[in-house]
Design an enzyme around this catalytic site. Structure first.
Site, PDB file in Angstrom:
ATOM      1  CG  ASP A 121      -2.274   0.586   0.973  1.00 13.03           C
ATOM      2  OD1 ASP A 121      -2.366   1.430   0.076  1.00 13.03           O
ATOM      3  OD2 ASP A 121      -3.234   0.211   1.673  1.00 13.03           O
ATOM      4  CG  ASP A 180      -9.533   2.634  -0.378  1.00 14.62           C
ATOM      5  OD1 ASP A 180      -9.154   1.462  -0.490  1.00 14.62           O
ATOM      6  OD2 ASP A 180      -8.893   3.499   0.257  1.00 14.62           O
TER       7      ASP A 180
END
Ligand code: GLA
Length: 711
Positions: A467, A529
């Site tokens: 990430d 997301d």
């Protein structure tokens, strides 16, 4: 194939030609990029270009790599401040070198590999003797694709330092014919929208981002003739194999010709070249299609899967995963994780992914990034013990990292505050309470490599989610962003080479670094997301313009959706997620019996179709940016099978408004196909020409999936 005919160079791909030539005064001019031409000698046509006899002749001629400030005063592709204190340069051809059977290599950055394809590379050597500048332009052309991959190497041949302030990777000029520039801008949870900007006389469109490759703008653009659609029309694609600050600039110039270029964003860039030093630009992959966006996308999908992505998993079935993030956020312990994993295994999931919160004292997002040591309060048997327990259930184990980051509240920061990127005169800008590690420094790269590798060595970890959760800011000097990207590639190269059997998935606050540079190392990226099925229709549709569907991480999450509160059915969520790498991100132990049975059959279905989704040709059929319907299809390359996904976004009163006909693509008109679920038989010509009628259920967000098999 490269055909050199005197001063003319003709690059030929499968259906395309790219022609350039050396002008009588030694300048490298662009002649043509488009549908394939024959092997003729173009020199007779070159007289078209000799009309202009003043010293300013270049201002009227199309160029390959336009210089700055001398006789072409339009937008330059590069700019150097030379030893005489000005920015003027003018390149002349020195020689053409043909590298038969080779692709160009790009220093420190990923690039297209030859694989089992035939490729040739042209190296055009240019120089400006007055200031001691040399530029080597590389063009790789594959026999099998319609692409030209370009990059430039800029060398200081003088005995004084030279400052490079602009260095695009590729540029070309086309004659105005009602073109528009199509880009993929967005923001967090709303990435890769399709936006068209008309190119009008005098206007300049500079699509640039100023950070990592970003939620805000993807490093992909199309120059399309007005009216171009999925099947018809001429379109050029520009895709940069790069994860940093990028730019695509297009300008409709004085004679209504369009100059378009793509490369590192000049804003925030500079590089001082010492005598003898060189600078290499990232590779820009140009593509041409005369059959609309669909054909252009197929070129990029096939090229990137076969000649860019290095992972051994590219053509393998990706494990169907369950990730605990939206199920537990930071609130978990070993028992809770094992309960989720056990239930997911019963449903058929193959990989359990432990997301953020397993290390340091991280119970929320304000600490511990950099301290990659397990939190034994939450996980008493450590990562090794947890991985063993997951493996005993018959599942693979995967782990989340955010290795490029550092929390001010971390042992790493207390030991090495100077390792965080910051500008001494200013309070550092925090993003999600964190700073970024300075990967321009070797010792920091080494720390990151060792920190990740030691965790991977210690336990049976078969998947990593990598990430990057805040934007790049506070760049201490011009050119820093590029040096950072080189550090990132060095780190990724070292770790993925050391662990070739680990499947890596990129992530960046969702889909903020979805680019070919990342894909070179990690064959899948978390697309956004925002996992709401309706939002995902647009996000996945836009992303598919350049990127293979197997590279998009697509998960089913709980409702109301955590990002936008929308409630869609489990069916709609799964059917929208099938066209990607499929998984779940919810607490499955909270599912009702009915939902659990549904999840079980969804997983079974995905196992059946995932190879087809990965290896087939992806067709966009109805555009959710333009109407109430979204549909797409994957057809096997041998035309033996196809999967159709169709969605009606909002319900409309009146039964006829809930029926829609969708024309399939990529089938064999002569073949007969059975629609697996209903058993109905259709011939390919019928499905493609008349189309399949879809009867949607009478409610919002209704989707269908249909499977067709040749009989
Ligand atoms: C990012 C990712 C999420 C999750 C969180 C964890 O936002 O996109 O999927 O991993 O970080 O902090």
């Amino acid at each position: 194939m490269i055909i050199q005919n005197g001063k003319t160079i003709h690059l030929q791909g499968r259906d395309i030609s790219y022609v350039m030539f050396e002008h009588e005064h030694g300048d490298l001019l662009h002649f043509y990029f488009g549908k394939k031409l024959g092997d003729s000698d173009f020199s007779t046509f070159m007289s078209e270009w000799s009309d202009y006899d003043s010293d300013m002749y270049l201002d009227n001629l199309p160029q390959e790599y336009p210089s700055c400030g001398h006789s072409d005063l339009r937008m330059p592709a590069y700019e150097v401040e030379n030893q005489y204190g000005n920015c003027i340069s003018q390149l002349k051809v020195e020689e053409f070198i043909v590298h038969k059977g080779e692709t160009a290599q790009v220093d420190g950055m990923p690039y297209l590999m030859k694989g089992d394809k035939n490729a040739d590379t042209l190296e055009a050597v240019l120089s400006d003797k007055t200031i001691g500048l040399e530029v080597r332009l590389f063009y790789t052309v594959f026999d099998e694709y319609n692409i030209i991959a370009r990059n430039a190497v800029i060398i200081n041949r003088s005995d004084k330092p030279m400052k490079l302030t602009r260095a695009y990777s590729a540029s070309f000029d086309v004659y105005k014919d009602d073109y528009e520039l199509i880009t993929l801008p967005g923001l967090w949870a709303n990435e890769r929208n399709l936006v068209k900007t008309p190119l009008m006389w005098g206007n300049i469109v500079e699509a640039e981002n100023g950070r990592e490759s970003s939620h805000q703008l993807n490093p992909f653009a199309m120059l399309a003739k007005k009216g171009c659609n999925e099947e018809y029309g001429e379109v050029y694609g520009l895709s940069l194999i790069y994860s940093g600050n990028h730019s695509t600039a297009a300008k409709c110039e004085q004679r209504e010709e369009i100059r378009i270029m793509q490369g590192i964003n000049p804003h925030g860039f500079e590089k001082v070249l010492s005598p003898g030093e060189s600078f290499c630009t990232p590779q820009c992959v140009l593509c041409y299609s005369d059959e609309g966006f669909g054909k252009l996308s197929h070129e990029y999908h096939n090229l990137y899967m076969n000649n860019l992505m290095r992972s051994k998993f590219v053509h393998e079935d990706r494990p169907i995963l369950i990730n605990n993030w939206e199920g537990t956020y930071f609130d978990f312990n070993e028992d809770r994780l094992l309960a989720i994993a056990k239930k997911a295994k019963e449903a058929g999931a193959e990989l359990f992914v432990l997301d953020d919160g397993w290390f340091g004292k991280r119970d929320n997002d304000d600490c511990s990034l950099g301290d990659w040591v397990v939190n034994e309060k939450k996980l008493p048997s450590g990562i090794k013990g947890l991985a063993e327990k997951i493996n005993e259930l018959g599942m693979k184990f995967g782990l989340w990292f955010e290795p490029e980051m550092i929390s001010p509240d971390s042992d790493l920061y207390r030991a090495h505050p100077d390792w965080a990127i910051q500008v001494p005169q200013r309070k550092p800008v925090l993003g999600r309470n964190q700073l970024i590690l300075d990967l321009t420094r070797d010792e920091v790269c080494e720390y990151v490599i060792e920190a990740v590798c030691s965790v991977l060595r210690d336990a049976n970890i078969e998947y990593v989610k990598w990430d990057f959760n805040r934007p790049m800011a506070d760049m201490p000097r011009p050119g820093f962003n590029h040096d950072y990207v080189l550090g990132f590639y060095k780190v990724m190269g070292a770790i993925t080479e050391a662990f070739p059997n680990v499947l890596f998935e990129g992530c960046c606050g969702g889909g903020g670094r979805f680019d070919p540079g990342v894909l070179a190392y990690m064959p899948q990226i978390w697309t956004s997301d925002n996992s709401d099925a309706v939002a995902r229709m647009k996000i996945q549709y836009g992303t598919s313009m350049c990127y293979p569907v197997s590279s998009m991480g697509c998960h089913v999450t709980a409702v109301p959706n955590h990002q936008n509160g929308r409630v869609t059915s489990l069916k709609t969520r799964a059917e929208t997620a099938y066209m990607g790498t499929f998984g779940y991100e919810l607490d499955i132990t909270k599912s009702s019996d009915e939902e659990f049975e549904q999840i079980k059959s969804q997983i079974e279905f995905d196992k059946k179709i995932r190879a087809l989704v990965r290896e087939g040709d992806f067709y966009r059929l109805q555009n959710p940016f333009e109407g109430n319907f979204c549909s797409w299809e994957v057809a096997a390359k041998d035309k033996s099978r196809a999967i159709l996904y169709a969605a009606k976004i909002l319900a409309v009163a009146g039964s006829s408004r809930n029926v829609e006909t969708v024309k399939l693509k990529g089938l064999d008109p002569e073949k007969q196909y059975r629609e697996v679920q209903s058993g109905e038989v259709f011939d390919g010509a019928y499905l493609m020409n008349r189309g399949k009628r879809i009867n949607y259920d009478m409610h919002d967000f209704a989707t269908v999936i249909m499977e067709f098999e040749e009989i």
